[in-house]
Write an enzyme that holds these catalytic residues in place. Sequence first.
Site, PDB file in Angstrom:
ATOM      1  N   HIS A 117       0.768  -1.286   0.083  1.00  0.00           N
ATOM      2  CA  HIS A 117       0.120   0.015  -0.017  1.00  0.00           C
ATOM      3  C   HIS A 117       0.936   1.157  -0.081  1.00  0.00           C
ATOM      4  O   HIS A 117       0.463   2.474  -0.409  1.00  0.00           O
ATOM      5  CB  HIS A 117      -0.994   0.112   1.134  1.00  0.00           C
ATOM      6  CG  HIS A 117      -0.438  -0.108   2.526  1.00  0.00           C
ATOM      7  ND1 HIS A 117       0.435  -0.944   3.136  1.00  0.00           N
ATOM      8  CD2 HIS A 117       0.000   1.020   3.277  1.00  0.00           C
ATOM      9  CE1 HIS A 117       0.780  -0.620   4.287  1.00  0.00           C
ATOM     10  NE2 HIS A 117       0.763   0.807   4.473  1.00  0.00           N
ATOM     11  N   HIS A 181       4.850   9.325  12.394  1.00  0.00           N
ATOM     12  CA  HIS A 181       4.125   8.395  13.151  1.00  0.00           C
ATOM     13  C   HIS A 181       4.923   7.305  13.496  1.00  0.00           C
ATOM     14  O   HIS A 181       6.043   7.094  13.071  1.00  0.00           O
ATOM     15  CB  HIS A 181       2.832   7.769  12.048  1.00  0.00           C
ATOM     16  CG  HIS A 181       3.458   7.181  10.749  1.00  0.00           C
ATOM     17  ND1 HIS A 181       4.072   7.841  10.061  1.00  0.00           N
ATOM     18  CD2 HIS A 181       3.187   6.217  10.280  1.00  0.00           C
ATOM     19  CE1 HIS A 181       4.588   7.253   8.879  1.00  0.00           C
ATOM     20  NE2 HIS A 181       3.962   6.280   8.980  1.00  0.00           N
TER      21      HIS A 181
END
Length: 318
Positions: A117, A181
């Site tokens: 992804h 993140h």
Amino acid sequence: MESELALCCMSHSPLLHTADPGESVARAVADALREARAFTDAFDPELVVVFGPDHYQGFRYELMPPFCVGTAATAIGDYGTSAGDLEVPQALADDLIAHLLNADLDVAMSEKMVVDHGISQPLEILFGSSGARPVIPVFLNSVAEPLGPLRRVRRLGEAVGEWASRLDRRVLFVGSGGLSHDVPIPRLREATPEAAAYLVDKRRTPAEQQAREELIYQAGQSFARGESPLMDLNPDLDRALLTLFSKGDLTSFDTFGVEWLGEQGGSSIHEVRSWIAAHAALQTAGPYRTESSFYRPIPEWIIGFAVTTARTRGEGST
């Protein structure tokens, strides 16, 4: 004639299609992505060069290159993306590799690249599928330690831009990943033997992959509730990075130490490498103008989510 160059950089997330960030946030993200699609549709690229990471799906410690150009590639279809072949123009990919090697950049090549992804999600968002446009995938290791200095990433982007500038085509650079993140992926030297095996060469069964995706979903839910050991998002850092990109001040990234950046932005802040490479590629054609920039910290997706479009000045800019 010289090529026309443009850029679209965006965050990706395995939770984009599953975790609900709330109606207002979801609407804001949808609007930003719609604007990015309108930008790329108007530009109508004849070639897409996508810079992106991998999350131990296609590249493992069995062999982990810093950079790799795919001359053929297949998307595995994880986290809501579709499986299928990318439309890679082999002759152009071969020519890009030769150019990078002649520019003293030791890139690997793959005749059988597997992308997850990290590369397929932005292509699907912008074009409907990862195989909709001719695309050359450029893998940048952004997860597996050790990681090289950011100046090497910038130089890679510059060399890609130098190559693209002489093609006499409309070329879109896509940078996928980031911003701040932290992710629940073990570090190789600290992992259990079983976890380390997946990082090195063990492949997940479909059932194991489904369980992994559920684990990531639950990690996002815990993070959003403030019950996670993962590092907090760092909106101040994210906005500072976006300011550097908007100013075209890419050499400032050369001063960022890898360890420092991870301490400030989490284990996967390093995906900003894709943004550096894409902006450096665009800047080879001269000063660029940021046409749109969106940012929102989204705990439900465990990410500082950003979308930016840009193009060289004088090409449709005012």
